[in-house]
Design a protein around this motif. Structure first.
Motif, PDB file in Angstrom:
ATOM      1  N   GLY A 196      -0.833-135.809 -27.210  1.00 55.63           N
ATOM      2  CA  GLY A 196      -1.256-137.036 -27.719  1.00 55.63           C
ATOM      3  C   GLY A 196      -0.300-138.261 -27.295  1.00 55.63           C
ATOM      4  N   PRO A 197      -0.333-139.434 -27.419  1.00 56.14           N
ATOM      5  CA  PRO A 197       0.533-140.484 -26.686  1.00 56.14           C
ATOM      6  C   PRO A 197       1.946-140.338 -27.374  1.00 56.14           C
ATOM      7  CG  PRO A 197      -1.473-141.382 -27.831  1.00 56.14           C
ATOM      8  CD  PRO A 197      -1.681-140.227 -28.278  1.00 56.14           C
ATOM      9  N   ASP A 199       4.440-142.601 -27.866  1.00 55.42           N
ATOM     10  CA  ASP A 199       4.974-143.444 -29.093  1.00 55.42           C
ATOM     11  C   ASP A 199       4.580-142.977 -30.415  1.00 55.42           C
ATOM     12  OD1 ASP A 199       6.102-145.020 -27.028  1.00 55.42           O
ATOM     13  OD2 ASP A 199       4.627-146.442 -26.967  1.00 55.42           O
ATOM     14  N   ALA A 200       3.285-142.491 -30.593  1.00 54.55           N
ATOM     15  CA  ALA A 200       2.775-142.138 -31.764  1.00 54.55           C
ATOM     16  C   ALA A 200       3.629-140.918 -32.133  1.00 54.55           C
ATOM     17  CB  ALA A 200       1.377-141.770 -31.731  1.00 54.55           C
ATOM     18  N   ARG A 201       3.833-139.961 -31.376  1.00 56.74           N
ATOM     19  CA  ARG A 201       4.593-138.799 -31.705  1.00 56.74           C
ATOM     20  C   ARG A 201       6.106-138.945 -32.199  1.00 56.74           C
ATOM     21  NH1 ARG A 201       3.653-136.766 -26.180  1.00 56.74           N
ATOM     22  NH2 ARG A 201       5.211-135.106 -26.700  1.00 56.74           N
ATOM     23  N   ALA A 203       7.032-141.769 -33.312  1.00 57.77           N
ATOM     24  CA  ALA A 203       7.091-142.573 -34.804  1.00 57.77           C
ATOM     25  C   ALA A 203       6.751-141.548 -35.977  1.00 57.77           C
ATOM     26  CB  ALA A 203       5.765-143.620 -34.580  1.00 57.77           C
ATOM     27  N   ARG A 204       5.852-140.698 -35.441  1.00 54.01           N
ATOM     28  CA  ARG A 204       5.622-139.533 -36.621  1.00 54.01           C
ATOM     29  C   ARG A 204       6.819-138.664 -36.861  1.00 54.01           C
ATOM     30  NH1 ARG A 204       1.041-138.180 -34.628  1.00 54.01           N
ATOM     31  NH2 ARG A 204       2.057-136.614 -33.096  1.00 54.01           N
ATOM     32  N   ARG A 207       9.058-140.772 -39.256  1.00 53.22           N
ATOM     33  CA  ARG A 207       8.599-141.043 -40.543  1.00 53.22           C
ATOM     34  C   ARG A 207       8.742-139.711 -40.998  1.00 53.22           C
ATOM     35  NH1 ARG A 207       4.151-143.258 -37.937  1.00 53.22           N
ATOM     36  NH2 ARG A 207       2.767-141.445 -38.232  1.00 53.22           N
ATOM     37  N   GLU A 248       6.384-137.435 -22.313  1.00 50.72           N
ATOM     38  CA  GLU A 248       5.157-138.519 -22.100  1.00 50.72           C
ATOM     39  C   GLU A 248       4.096-137.621 -21.309  1.00 50.72           C
ATOM     40  OE1 GLU A 248       4.105-142.733 -20.249  1.00 50.72           O
ATOM     41  OE2 GLU A 248       5.797-141.548 -19.339  1.00 50.72           O
TER      42      GLU A 248
END
Length: 441
Positions: A196-197, A199-201, A203-204, A207, A248
């Motif tokens: 997956g992208p 940036d999303a990974r 951020a995950r 969190r 990436e």
């Protein structure tokens, strides 16, 4: 009316009587094993049933059953067999602990493993709720005490012990319904999953670390080489760290799969802190530092010259983790606490010890009704294997450092006992280890 009621009662009793033989329970299985072994000429005894919860181990004394006296030569060559039976869905392991109840000496361990390396696991796993161990001749002494550990939620156990002139019929042959079937061939897992992208990974991962109590998450990035390799060099504070490495994914249709492998090493000594060689797209490294230092993180497996992010989640170290044994020992003690998800100590250790190669007994005074955490950690040298175990009455627990690990920890609670027996077993190149025991609220 009375005649009809009597006929109904007789029918019900007949149904119960007819159904009884079809309900084979755990005691029936143990009785069948004991009967078949007795018919073969073995002296057989059944031990009292055992019930264990997940995460709790127990040491069981295995003594040869009493019987007619045998000639000295025949008795010396006898075989001793211990079979542990549980419900078919139960999972557990057995470990011979030697005649003294401690971790066997290196020589005895090598005999048990028939020439295997000392770091090999000597535990016997259960299959369909059954595990059995046989020792013959002089090796019988290594079976006098067996540690049983439940991997499933909880289970009851029946134990059958037999002394015979030779190996007995296998339990699986006596109880064919417990025999495992053939192993299916491995299938094709298909193409690697897309992570997956980026940036999303990132951020995950942040969190997840914050949800686990990390007060700080610090990302840094770089561009991988044309073949998907590179190396981070980061200066990290003392404490526990989780490094998530994420690369990436190129937008091109034809591209190499993203599968990062990485390791973390001390910049000054080159000592390995952690390594990730999994098949997952991202890499994860967990370790603790006893003092601030530079950590080198080489990696490979990116899909070409793409952006790679290192996300450092940090957890502070308790002030009650002792530092007088050195930074390496302090970091390893903290790693044992974190690996076992133990709360940070809120008081000084009630006991500390230092030891070297071999097996060492560390007696500890405890308070009835209180819980503790004991950690063993390497301070100097090299390790092949490290184990810490604790015994309180008939209860036992243990932990192994695992591959590339330099620490192990075990939690225990005293019920009425005022003392506990800690045992530390270390194998390697001149290892020096330390032990600390903290009270837990």
């Amino acid at each position: 009316m009375a005649r009809a009621a009597a006929l109904s009662l007789l029918a019900a009793l007949a149904g119960v009587s007819a159904g009884t033989p079809a309900r084979a329970d755990l005691s029936d299985d143990a009785a069948r094993v004991a009967r078949m072994w007795s018919l073969s000429g073995a002296r057989v005894a059944r031990l009292p049933p055992i019930f264990l919860e997940h995460g709790r181990a127990r040491v069981v004394a295995v003594d040869p059953p009493a019987g007619p006296a045998r000639a000295a030569g025949a008795a010396a060559d006898e075989c001793l067999t211990a079979a542990f039976l549980a419900p078919r869905t139960a999972e557990f392991t057995l470990s011979p602990e030697g005649p003294s109840g401690g971790v066997p000496a290196l020589e005895g361990l090598l005999q048990q493993l028939r020439g295997a390396e000392p770091e090999d696991d000597r535990r016997v796993p259960s299959v369909a709720g059954v595990a059995a161990i046989t020792r013959c001749g002089a090796e019988r002494e290594g079976l006098r005490r067996v540690a049983i550990e439940v991997l499933s939620t909880r289970s009851a156990f029946d134990v059958v012990v037999a002394a015979s002139s030779g190996p007995l019929e296998r339990v699986e042959a006596i109880l064919p319904e417990r025999a495992s079937g053939p192993v299916a061939p491995r299938g094709d897992p298909g193409r690697p999953s897309e992570p997956g992208p980026l940036d999303a990974r990132v951020a995950r991962a942040a969190r997840r670390a914050l949800a686990e109590g990390a007060p700080r998450v610090a990302p840094t990035d770089m561009r991988a080489s044309s073949i998907g390799t590179g190396q981070f060099s980061v200066k990290l504070p003392e404490g526990c760290h989780r490094l998530d490495l994420m690369a990436e994914v190129p937008s091109a249709t034809l591209r190499r799969a993203t599968d990062l492998d990485a390791e973390a090493r001390e910049g000054t000594t080159g000592r390995l802190l952690d390594r990730d060689r999994s098949d997952a797209p991202d890499a994860r490294l967990d370790f603790c530092l006893g003092e601030q230092g530079v950590v080198e993180v080489p990696f490979l497996g990116a899909a070409g010259p793409v952006k790679v992010v290192l996300s450092d989640a940090q957890w502070p170290m308790s002030a009650f983790v002792p530092g007088h044994f050195g930074a390496r020992a302090r970091g390893n003690l903290a790693a044992a606490l974190r690996r076992r998800h133990a709360p940070a100590p809120r008081a000084q250790a009630i006991a500390e010890a230092i030891g070297a190669q071999g097996d060492t007994l560390v007696p500890v005074q405890v308070e009835p009704g209180r819980c503790y955490f004991a950690a063993a950690a390497l301070a100097r040298g090299e390790l092949r294997a490290l184990r810490i175990s604790v015994e309180l009455g008939d209860r036992a627990g243990r932990d192994d450092a695992g591959e590339n690990g330099e620490s192990a920890g075990v939690a225990f609670c005293s019920e009425i006992e005022e003392s506990a027996a800690l045992r530390v077993s270390a194998r390697g190149g001149s290892p020096v280890w330390v032990v600390a025991v903290w009270p837990m609220d």
